[in-house]
Write a protein that holds these residues in place. Structure first.
Motif, PDB file in Angstrom:
ATOM      1  N   ARG A 168       8.176  23.901  17.182  1.00 46.06           N
ATOM      2  CA  ARG A 168       9.144  23.405  16.466  1.00 46.06           C
ATOM      3  C   ARG A 168       9.804  24.354  15.281  1.00 46.06           C
ATOM      4  NH1 ARG A 168       6.112  17.381  15.176  1.00 46.06           N
ATOM      5  NH2 ARG A 168       5.917  17.428  17.121  1.00 46.06           N
ATOM      6  N   THR A 187      10.623  29.616  14.174  1.00 45.37           N
ATOM      7  CA  THR A 187       9.534  28.136  14.871  1.00 45.37           C
ATOM      8  C   THR A 187       8.489  29.015  14.648  1.00 45.37           C
ATOM      9  OG1 THR A 187       9.234  30.031  16.864  1.00 45.37           O
ATOM     10  CG2 THR A 187      11.461  28.435  16.636  1.00 45.37           C
ATOM     11  N   ASP A 270       4.745  17.407  10.073  1.00 50.61           N
ATOM     12  CA  ASP A 270       5.924  18.053  10.617  1.00 50.61           C
ATOM     13  C   ASP A 270       6.496  17.026  10.461  1.00 50.61           C
ATOM     14  OD1 ASP A 270       6.340  20.948  12.069  1.00 50.61           O
ATOM     15  OD2 ASP A 270       4.751  20.157  12.578  1.00 50.61           O
TER      16      ASP A 270
END
Ligand SMILES: [Fe+2]
Length: 304
Positions: A168, A187, A270
């Motif tokens: 991500r 990331t 997240d």
């Protein structure tokens, strides 16, 4: 979310094994693991038996990257994700499984040509203790630390990380420093702010790898050792705006750098994470020592 649980190991090809042994253990506080069959050695910084594979090779560069997944099923799922993204993977052969001390895995290439391996069951070697970095390193579920991978084409490499591996995006830093264009994407695959960052305009496949100490005193003590040893320092102590790491950067015997830090931010949710683009690389510090000395001496001269 990605099948990848953490950055498991890095493999370096180095021209000066003795220098790496000295810098790795005496200065950085890593501990030697074992001698490797083809020459070289491994270094540990936690209970994992092999975090760094230091092997003889004239490239002085990153040779391979190990990513840990849960088990054989996770390897298969990741292989399917990669295949859907147009990336072929191959099961690790017996020799590689033995060399890495893992139970199994696959290998594939990132767009820049560096070999990636997704493995499960990496060997552990018991409790870790460093006589140099006495507070130890922050690893556990967060993995080895992080590294910055060269992207010849940022969009392609980022696409590989996000859609091929399922990482991500944490955030980006885009700015100009002294005429040098900085463009880095960060990331993550676990709460560590980033396990892999990608940047352009780099001479080697790796810009730096990062070791995170549990105690900030160990960062200061490492700074003293690096300065005393005369290792080239690229950035004095400072703090990044995105991962909040307080760190400094110096050069390994292979020319690429290491970052030694403390206090890195973790992305715990997240769904609540906002991806920013930062316009600076540091909130404070991280100045090159030459530039810093120039300012200090000029001011001292002016005041004398
Ligand atoms: Fe870093």
């Amino acid at each position: 979310m990605s099948e990848v649980k953490q950055l498991c190991y890095l493999g370096f090809g180095v021209s000066d094994l003795d220098a790496w042994r000295d810098v790795g253990t005496r200065l950085l506080g890593l501990v030697e693991g074992r001698e490797l069959a083809g020459g070289g050695f491994t270094l540990r910084h936690d209970e994992y038996a092999n975090r760094f594979f230091v092997t003889p090779d004239p490239s002085d560069d990153l040779l391979f990257v190990g990513l840990e997944v849960a088990d054989a099923d996770a390897v298969a799922a990741l292989g399917e994700r990669l295949a859907a993204h147009g990336v072929d993977s191959t099961p690790l052969d017996d020799a590689t499984i033995a060399a890495r001390q893992v139970e199994g895995g696959i290998s594939f290439q990132e767009p820049g040509g560096v070999r990636f391996e997704a493995v499960y069951g990496p060997a552990k070697a018991g409790a870790f203790s460093s006589p140099v970095c006495t507070g130890g390193f922050k690893t556990g579920d967060l993995g080895l630390g992080h590294f910055v991978l060269r992207a010849d084409d940022m969009d392609t490499t980022l696409d590989f990380l996000l859609n091929g591996l399922g990482f991500r995006l944490s955030d980006r830093i885009i700015c100009d420093i002294g005429g040098y264009h900085v463009n880095i994407a960060f990331t993550h695959c676990n709460p560590r702010h980033h396990s892999i960052a990608v940047g352009g305009n780099l001479p080697k496949h790796i810009h730096h790898f990062m070791l995170e100490a549990n105690e900030i005193d160990d960062v200061g003590k490492c700074w003293d050792r690096i300065v005393d040893a005369g290792l080239p320092v690229w950035n004095a102590i400072g703090r990044h705006p995105n991962d909040r790491m307080i760190s400094f950067y110096a050069e390994t015997p292979s020319g690429f750098q290491f970052e030694y830090g403390w206090g890195g931010l973790e992305i715990l949710n997240d769904d609540e994470w906002n991806t920013f683009v930062y316009d600076r690389i540091s909130d404070w510090g991280h100045e090159h020592p030459a530039a810093m000395c120039k300012k200090l001496f000029r001011r001292q001269k002016e005041s004398s």
